[in-house]
Design a protein around this motif. Structure first.
Motif, PDB file in Angstrom:
ATOM      1  N   VAL A  86     -43.905  88.524 -47.649  1.00  0.00           N
ATOM      2  CA  VAL A  86     -44.148  87.121 -47.970  1.00  0.00           C
ATOM      3  C   VAL A  86     -43.721  86.904 -49.413  1.00  0.00           C
ATOM      4  O   VAL A  86     -44.356  87.403 -50.341  1.00  0.00           O
ATOM      5  N   ALA A  87     -42.603  86.188 -49.594  1.00  0.00           N
ATOM      6  CA  ALA A  87     -42.049  86.005 -50.936  1.00  0.00           C
ATOM      7  C   ALA A  87     -41.241  84.714 -50.983  1.00  0.00           C
ATOM      8  O   ALA A  87     -40.253  84.605 -50.257  1.00  0.00           O
ATOM      9  N   ILE A 119     -46.777  91.457 -50.204  1.00  0.00           N
ATOM     10  CA  ILE A 119     -47.005  90.110 -50.715  1.00  0.00           C
ATOM     11  C   ILE A 119     -46.488  90.021 -52.148  1.00  0.00           C
ATOM     12  O   ILE A 119     -46.882  90.810 -53.011  1.00  0.00           O
ATOM     13  N   ALA A 120     -45.619  89.054 -52.391  1.00  0.00           N
ATOM     14  CA  ALA A 120     -45.075  88.834 -53.739  1.00  0.00           C
ATOM     15  C   ALA A 120     -45.526  87.456 -54.214  1.00  0.00           C
ATOM     16  O   ALA A 120     -44.885  86.445 -53.898  1.00  0.00           O
ATOM     17  N   GLY A 144     -55.290  96.643 -47.104  1.00  0.00           N
ATOM     18  CA  GLY A 144     -54.071  97.420 -46.985  1.00  0.00           C
ATOM     19  C   GLY A 144     -52.787  96.716 -47.351  1.00  0.00           C
ATOM     20  O   GLY A 144     -51.715  97.321 -47.284  1.00  0.00           O
ATOM     21  N   ALA A 145     -52.869  95.444 -47.743  1.00  0.00           N
ATOM     22  CA  ALA A 145     -51.646  94.745 -48.163  1.00  0.00           C
ATOM     23  C   ALA A 145     -51.128  95.337 -49.466  1.00  0.00           C
ATOM     24  O   ALA A 145     -51.901  95.749 -50.324  1.00  0.00           O
ATOM     25  N   MET A 146     -49.817  95.380 -49.610  1.00  0.00           N
ATOM     26  CA  MET A 146     -49.202  95.878 -50.836  1.00  0.00           C
ATOM     27  C   MET A 146     -48.656  94.691 -51.623  1.00  0.00           C
ATOM     28  O   MET A 146     -48.003  93.813 -51.056  1.00  0.00           O
ATOM     29  N   PHE A 147     -48.952  94.646 -52.913  1.00  0.00           N
ATOM     30  CA  PHE A 147     -48.534  93.536 -53.757  1.00  0.00           C
ATOM     31  C   PHE A 147     -47.384  93.946 -54.674  1.00  0.00           C
ATOM     32  O   PHE A 147     -47.383  95.058 -55.205  1.00  0.00           O
ATOM     33  N   VAL A 148     -46.432  93.046 -54.842  1.00  0.00           N
ATOM     34  CA  VAL A 148     -45.399  93.191 -55.862  1.00  0.00           C
ATOM     35  C   VAL A 148     -45.752  92.163 -56.929  1.00  0.00           C
ATOM     36  O   VAL A 148     -45.634  90.953 -56.708  1.00  0.00           O
ATOM     37  N   ASP A 170     -36.427  93.970 -57.324  1.00  0.00           N
ATOM     38  CA  ASP A 170     -37.697  94.684 -57.470  1.00  0.00           C
ATOM     39  C   ASP A 170     -38.473  94.685 -56.160  1.00  0.00           C
ATOM     40  O   ASP A 170     -39.125  95.674 -55.815  1.00  0.00           O
ATOM     41  N   ILE A 171     -38.410  93.575 -55.434  1.00  0.00           N
ATOM     42  CA  ILE A 171     -39.086  93.510 -54.136  1.00  0.00           C
ATOM     43  C   ILE A 171     -38.418  94.472 -53.151  1.00  0.00           C
ATOM     44  O   ILE A 171     -39.088  95.188 -52.408  1.00  0.00           O
ATOM     45  N   VAL A 172     -37.091  94.492 -53.161  1.00  0.00           N
ATOM     46  CA  VAL A 172     -36.366  95.420 -52.279  1.00  0.00           C
ATOM     47  C   VAL A 172     -36.704  96.866 -52.637  1.00  0.00           C
ATOM     48  O   VAL A 172     -36.900  97.704 -51.750  1.00  0.00           O
ATOM     49  N   ALA A 173     -36.816  97.168 -53.935  1.00  0.00           N
ATOM     50  CA  ALA A 173     -37.168  98.526 -54.366  1.00  0.00           C
ATOM     51  C   ALA A 173     -38.548  98.915 -53.843  1.00  0.00           C
ATOM     52  O   ALA A 173     -38.770 100.064 -53.408  1.00  0.00           O
ATOM     53  N   ALA A 174     -39.491  97.979 -53.869  1.00  0.00           N
ATOM     54  CA  ALA A 174     -40.832  98.253 -53.356  1.00  0.00           C
ATOM     55  C   ALA A 174     -40.794  98.508 -51.855  1.00  0.00           C
ATOM     56  O   ALA A 174     -41.476  99.407 -51.342  1.00  0.00           O
ATOM     57  N   VAL A 175     -39.980  97.743 -51.148  1.00  0.00           N
ATOM     58  CA  VAL A 175     -39.845  97.923 -49.699  1.00  0.00           C
ATOM     59  C   VAL A 175     -39.188  99.269 -49.391  1.00  0.00           C
ATOM     60  O   VAL A 175     -39.615  99.997 -48.483  1.00  0.00           O
ATOM     61  N   GLN A 176     -38.158  99.604 -50.150  1.00  0.00           N
ATOM     62  CA  GLN A 176     -37.498 100.897 -49.940  1.00  0.00           C
ATOM     63  C   GLN A 176     -38.456 102.047 -50.212  1.00  0.00           C
ATOM     64  O   GLN A 176     -38.450 103.063 -49.514  1.00  0.00           O
ATOM     65  N   ALA A 177     -39.302 101.887 -51.242  1.00  0.00           N
ATOM     66  CA  ALA A 177     -40.293 102.928 -51.550  1.00  0.00           C
ATOM     67  C   ALA A 177     -41.265 103.104 -50.388  1.00  0.00           C
ATOM     68  O   ALA A 177     -41.676 104.226 -50.072  1.00  0.00           O
TER      69      ALA A 177
END
Length: 405
Positions: A86-87, A119-120, A144-148, A170-177
């Motif tokens: 969600v961004a 969630i961004a 359990g949601a992950m925030f950027v 940065d959002i893509v990097a978080a998703v790749q991680a």
């Protein structure tokens, strides 16, 4: 890492919706299959046609616009998604998700989802810091949601403050991680301390420091992504806690010491990233201290050194300390590592504008008994945490799963 992954991208009605186009494009370029859901408000900022062209899939807006009679669209999207992003996430959609509301295509899909959710947030700084928004984000993180985290900069309203949507890369990097995570710490218990402690002078005043908890929370998130069972003992923090970890609050140095010691024996890895007060007031007043003269002299006493106590009691644990310095980094770091019987010390120069407290980036040097292990350049704290955890995992392997000392 994203090749063939099915990602649902939710775009809500904030000015940062225009960045959704770049985010969608980057996800597709990375190999993901992207399905976009827009709120009605989002379509006021960017057209569905733009997202349809970039994603090469129909954009969903209306819950009742069922185009395939063989499926219920929001259930089908939720069931087949590997991840939902969600961004930008407005205060409204965060509140809906926290409260379990489902009154449009995006909220119904989110409520039906069993996959991870990223969630961004993006909003005015005062909205972002409003107690209701903070509570909603904390609740979602606990689920359990992950925030950027949003960045700091020029906001559409004219403020220069925190609240702007994280950059698409940065959002893509978080998703790749998230997708790159292994299970190298599966079955391991990790304890992370985060934030600053509060030493009370009276009911309304206290001594503290500038620590936001960002680095500690990033380390907790990185450990959880590696499959560990993570507990965070957190003092005063301003950052949002990560999802999927247990948060235990401890206000003072004494409370943090007691909490950590109660958990210590069952832990495999302990990372003490909190900025704990070295001194506390000798006297704590029950009532607000009144002005009595031109000067007030406070008498302080040493707090118990938590890291040193853990080093002395260490048995099987791998112990990682932090050294926040303003000079002579290597000298102080190695001295601290030896005196406090740590396996690793992460040292950083907090006088640096981009690597101190309350910023989103860090540059660290990691030391072991043999000296410098890794020099990590200026990166986001999430990336820095991942690099630190890589070193921790390697040290666990070479030490047979326990302490290297």
């Amino acid at each position: 890492m994203l090749q063939g992954k099915r990602i649902v991208l939710g775009i809500t009605g904030g000015i940062a919706a225009y960045k959704g186009a770049a985010l969608c494009s980057k996800l597709v370029q990375a190999g993901a299959e992207v399905h976009v859901i827009m709120t009605e408000s989002a379509t006021k900022f960017i057209t569905p046609l733009t997202l349809q062209t970039l994603s090469r899939h129909v954009v969903h807006i209306d819950t009742f616009d069922e185009r395939d009679p063989s499926v219920v669209s929001h259930i089908h999207l939720a069931d087949h998604a590997d991840l939902i992003i969600v961004a930008p996430a407005t205060a409204n959609v965060i509140a809906k998700l926290a409260g379990g509301h489902a009154d449009d295509m995006l909220s119904t899909t989110l409520l039906a989802a069993t996959c991870p959710i990223v969630i961004a947030p993006a909003m005015n700084v005062h909205m972002y810091e409003h107690p209701a928004v903070v509570i909603n984000m904390e609740l979602l993180a606990e689920r359990g949601a992950m925030f950027v985290e949003p960045g700091t900069g020029q906001l559409a309203c004219g403020y220069v403050a925190k609240g702007r949507l994280a950059e698409p890369e940065d959002i893509v990097a978080a998703v790749q991680a998230w997708f790159a995570r292994g299970k190298t710490l599966s079955g391991k218990k990790v304890l992370v301390t985060a934030g600053g402690t509060i030493e009370r002078l009276d009911p309304v005043r206290y001594l503290t420091n500038d620590s936001s908890g960002k680095m500690g929370f990033a380390l907790a998130e990185a450990a959880a992504l590696l499959g560990a069972e993570v507990t965070v003992v957190a003092g005063r923090t301003t950052a949002s806690p990560p999802g999927g970890v247990r948060i235990v609050r401890a206000e003072s140095a004494g409370e943090m010491l007691e909490t950590v010691l109660n958990l210590y024996d069952e832990m495999d890895i302990v990372i003490k990233a909190a900025a704990v007060a070295d001194y506390r007031p000798v006297h704590t007043y029950e009532h607000k201290l009144k002005k009595t003269g031109e000067r007030l002299v406070l008498e302080l006493e040493r707090t118990t050194d938590i890291l040193q106590t853990l080093g002395e009691r260490k048995r099987h644990q791998l112990l990682v300390g932090f050294a926040a310095e303003t000079g002579n980094l290597e000298t102080y770091a190695l001295d601290k590592l030896n005196r406090k019987k740590c396996d690793l010390i992460v040292a950083n120069d907090v006088s640096s504008e981009d690597a101190g407290f309350n910023v989103d980036t860090n540059a660290v040097r990691i030391y072991g008994p043999e000296g410098l292990v890794e020099d990590v350049p200026l990166l986001s704290k999430r990336e820095t945490a991942a690099r630190i955890m890589d070193v921790v995992v390697r040290r666990m392997k070479t030490s047979g799963g326990g302490s290297a000392s």
